[in-house]
Design an enzyme around this catalytic site. Structure first.
Site, PDB file in Angstrom:
ATOM      1  CD  GLU A  92      -7.041  66.871  81.352  1.00 38.33           C
ATOM      2  OE1 GLU A  92      -6.892  67.145  82.410  1.00 38.33           O
ATOM      3  OE2 GLU A  92      -6.242  67.249  80.503  1.00 38.33           O
ATOM      4  CG  HIS A 110      -6.730  72.448  83.421  1.00 41.99           C
ATOM      5  ND1 HIS A 110      -5.861  71.589  82.918  1.00 41.99           N
ATOM      6  CD2 HIS A 110      -7.564  71.637  84.187  1.00 41.99           C
ATOM      7  CE1 HIS A 110      -6.056  70.340  83.249  1.00 41.99           C
ATOM      8  NE2 HIS A 110      -7.108  70.130  84.139  1.00 41.99           N
ATOM      9  N   GLY A 115       1.953  76.558  82.453  1.00 41.69           N
ATOM     10  CA  GLY A 115       1.591  76.629  81.232  1.00 41.69           C
ATOM     11  C   GLY A 115       3.070  76.481  80.594  1.00 41.69           C
TER      12      GLY A 115
HETATM   13  P1  FAD Z   1       5.449  74.405  87.413  1.00 36.89           P
HETATM   14  O1  FAD Z   1       5.170  73.770  88.758  1.00 36.89           O
HETATM   15  O2  FAD Z   1       5.953  76.003  87.626  1.00 36.89           O
HETATM   16  O3  FAD Z   1       6.904  73.872  87.082  1.00 36.89           O
HETATM   17  C1  FAD Z   1       7.809  74.115  85.906  1.00 36.89           C
HETATM   18  C2  FAD Z   1       9.166  73.738  86.150  1.00 36.89           C
HETATM   19  O4  FAD Z   1       9.704  74.770  86.872  1.00 36.89           O
HETATM   20  C3  FAD Z   1       9.543  72.486  86.668  1.00 36.89           C
HETATM   21  O5  FAD Z   1      10.474  71.967  85.965  1.00 36.89           O
HETATM   22  C4  FAD Z   1       9.756  72.808  88.178  1.00 36.89           C
HETATM   23  O6  FAD Z   1      10.587  71.929  88.878  1.00 36.89           O
HETATM   24  C5  FAD Z   1      10.318  74.123  87.928  1.00 36.89           C
HETATM   25  N1  FAD Z   1      10.111  75.100  89.107  1.00 36.89           N
HETATM   26  C6  FAD Z   1       9.040  75.427  89.821  1.00 36.89           C
HETATM   27  N2  FAD Z   1       9.213  76.138  90.783  1.00 36.89           N
HETATM   28  C7  FAD Z   1      10.368  76.692  90.682  1.00 36.89           C
HETATM   29  C8  FAD Z   1      11.238  77.704  91.198  1.00 36.89           C
HETATM   30  N3  FAD Z   1      10.548  78.298  92.383  1.00 36.89           N
HETATM   31  N4  FAD Z   1      12.261  77.781  90.902  1.00 36.89           N
HETATM   32  C9  FAD Z   1      12.914  77.264  89.719  1.00 36.89           C
HETATM   33  N5  FAD Z   1      12.271  76.095  89.023  1.00 36.89           N
HETATM   34  C10 FAD Z   1      11.008  75.951  89.548  1.00 36.89           C
HETATM   35  N6  FAD Z   1      -0.891  73.317  79.799  1.00 36.89           N
HETATM   36  C11 FAD Z   1      -1.687  74.089  79.450  1.00 36.89           C
HETATM   37  O7  FAD Z   1      -1.328  75.134  78.710  1.00 36.89           O
HETATM   38  N7  FAD Z   1      -3.042  74.163  79.602  1.00 36.89           N
HETATM   39  C12 FAD Z   1      -3.507  73.168  80.480  1.00 36.89           C
HETATM   40  O8  FAD Z   1      -4.773  73.096  80.723  1.00 36.89           O
HETATM   41  C13 FAD Z   1      -2.634  72.095  81.214  1.00 36.89           C
HETATM   42  N8  FAD Z   1      -3.125  71.188  81.855  1.00 36.89           N
HETATM   43  C14 FAD Z   1      -2.113  70.204  82.408  1.00 36.89           C
HETATM   44  C15 FAD Z   1      -2.599  69.226  83.175  1.00 36.89           C
HETATM   45  C16 FAD Z   1      -1.702  68.421  83.889  1.00 36.89           C
HETATM   46  C17 FAD Z   1      -2.032  67.259  84.733  1.00 36.89           C
HETATM   47  C18 FAD Z   1      -0.294  68.531  83.399  1.00 36.89           C
HETATM   48  C19 FAD Z   1       0.843  67.499  83.992  1.00 36.89           C
HETATM   49  C20 FAD Z   1       0.156  69.288  82.624  1.00 36.89           C
HETATM   50  C21 FAD Z   1      -0.881  70.412  82.072  1.00 36.89           C
HETATM   51  N9  FAD Z   1      -0.391  71.264  81.092  1.00 36.89           N
HETATM   52  C22 FAD Z   1      -1.218  72.290  80.690  1.00 36.89           C
HETATM   53  C23 FAD Z   1       1.123  71.413  80.993  1.00 36.89           C
HETATM   54  C24 FAD Z   1       1.883  72.530  81.670  1.00 36.89           C
HETATM   55  O9  FAD Z   1       1.445  73.655  81.823  1.00 36.89           O
HETATM   56  C25 FAD Z   1       3.308  72.312  81.479  1.00 36.89           C
HETATM   57  O10 FAD Z   1       3.773  70.979  81.722  1.00 36.89           O
HETATM   58  C26 FAD Z   1       4.383  73.335  82.183  1.00 36.89           C
HETATM   59  O11 FAD Z   1       5.399  73.080  81.304  1.00 36.89           O
HETATM   60  C27 FAD Z   1       4.627  73.337  83.577  1.00 36.89           C
HETATM   61  O12 FAD Z   1       3.613  73.429  84.360  1.00 36.89           O
HETATM   62  P2  FAD Z   1       3.383  73.264  85.846  1.00 36.89           P
HETATM   63  O13 FAD Z   1       2.271  73.870  86.525  1.00 36.89           O
HETATM   64  O14 FAD Z   1       3.793  72.024  86.359  1.00 36.89           O
HETATM   65  O15 FAD Z   1       4.569  74.309  86.473  1.00 36.89           O
END
Ligand code: FAD
Length: 291
Positions: free
Chosen positions: A17, A77, A108
């Site tokens: 990455e 991403h 995010g």
């Molecule tokens: P989600 O899948 O939406 O989950 C976030 C939270 O909401 C979780 O607690 C989940 O349980 C909850 N949730 C999901 N769906 C629902 C629903 N329908 N109702 C209620 N709650 C729900 N950030 C950046 O800004 N740029 C990047 O390039 C980046 N790359 C990343 C790569 C990896 C491998 C990882 C692990 C993280 C990365 N992040 C990045 C950080 C990420 O954006 C954050 O961790 C963010 O807080 C959650 O993103 P997510 O896509 O997991 O969200």
């Protein structure tokens, strides 16, 4: 090439990455670093996205450059929570035009100060909405994030896994994990998600900690548990940069060997634009990877 097809292969591999520069002045040095990493011929490279603007402008430039110059498949991403539908749709079209087939669909982080705001009017609330949008916009291979130690906003692991299952069912072709420093946490997580019916490939994300300052940042970002073995290493070598780097690379190498030995085929390394670190890890595993 689509990442889901790479992950279907039986060979062991590493992916790396990188992150784009924050400003135009940093572009050339980041471009050079990412090209050095691409020369190692990883299975693919992912390029992160600065939520809400910032570095987002350069994600595609870096991803396109690596793919076109070195033929390394790239994963761009994309985040959604602080963007409008219009911006996200434009970005998706740009990704398509750049010929990038793999997109990591992320929510995010919630912008500072808005953690408790009413989100009912926001265009995007969760990553699942972006997964659906990407799947309907084109033939993308879509990845999603997952959290062996539970996402910090989740009430508990059961709830986190329930939402993860919904996200995968909406179209994730694979998942990449948040960093972790104790492989048993990953194995327990895999057992639980498989039991919950999540069957897509899961790529463990390994962060080589190469200086003591990174430790606090990593814990803040991920809430990761630090095993005593890792803490001892930082205590002993944290003030000696070269020794800390060597010990951090050895620790990450050890984690990767254990993951391969337990059935994982591709490990995603958070190489943080450090070609020397990526190179060292790859050479530590040369016979295992056949490189
Ligand atoms: P989600 O899948 O939406 O989950 C976030 C939270 O909401 C979780 O607690 C989940 O349980 C909850 N949730 C999901 N769906 C629902 C629903 N329908 N109702 C209620 N709650 C729900 N950030 C950046 O800004 N740029 C990047 O390039 C980046 N790359 C990343 C790569 C990896 C491998 C990882 C692990 C993280 C990365 N992040 C990045 C950080 C990420 O954006 C954050 O961790 C963010 O807080 C959650 O993103 P997510 O896509 O997991 O969200």
């Amino acid at each position: 090439m689509k990442i889901k097809d790479l992950l279907a292969k039986e060979t062991l591999s590493l992916s790396f990455e990188v992150f784009p520069p924050k400003t135009e002045t940093g572009f050339d040095s980041v471009k050079t670093a990412t090209e050095e990493i691409a020369k190692l011929r990883p299975s693919f490279m992912s390029v992160t996205y600065g939520a809400g603007g910032g570095t987002s402008k350069y994600t595609l430039d870096i991803a396109k450059n690596i793919k076109e110059l070195y033929g390394v498949p790239t994963l761009a991403h994309l985040t959604c929570v602080s963007s409008s539908k219009e911006t996200v749709r434009r970005k998706i079209e740009e990704i398509k035009t750049a010929g990038i087939e793999n997109v990591m669909a992320l929510r995010g982080d919630i912008p500072a100060g808005l953690e408790t705001a009413d989100r009912s009017e926001w265009d995007y609330k969760h990553a699942i909405e972006l997964v659906r949008e990407l799947k309907s916009a084109g033939d993308f291979c879509v990845g999603g994030a997952c959290y062996p130690e539970v996402h910090p906003e989740s009430a508990n692991q059961k709830e986190d896994i329930r939402y993860l299952k919904e996200k995968v069912d909406a179209g994730c072709d694979f998942l990449t994990t948040q960093m972790f420093f104790d492989n048993n946490l990953l194995y327990n997580f895999l057992y639980k998600i498989r039991e919950a019916g999540i069957t897509v490939p899961v790529m463990p994300g390994i962060m080589p900690i190469t200086n003591a300052n990174q430790v606090a940042r990593a814990i803040k970002l991920s809430g990761s548990f630090m095993p005593q073995r890792f803490k001892s290493l930082v205590d002993k070598f944290g003030n000696t940069p070269d020794a800390m780097k060597q010990a951090g690379i050895a620790y990450a190498t050890d984690q990767i060997i254990d993951l391969f030995a337990n059935g994982i085929k591709n490990v995603h390394v958070y190489s943080m634009n450090k070609p020397d670190v990526a190179q060292k890890i790859q050479s530590n595993l040369s016979d295992i990877l056949g490189k």
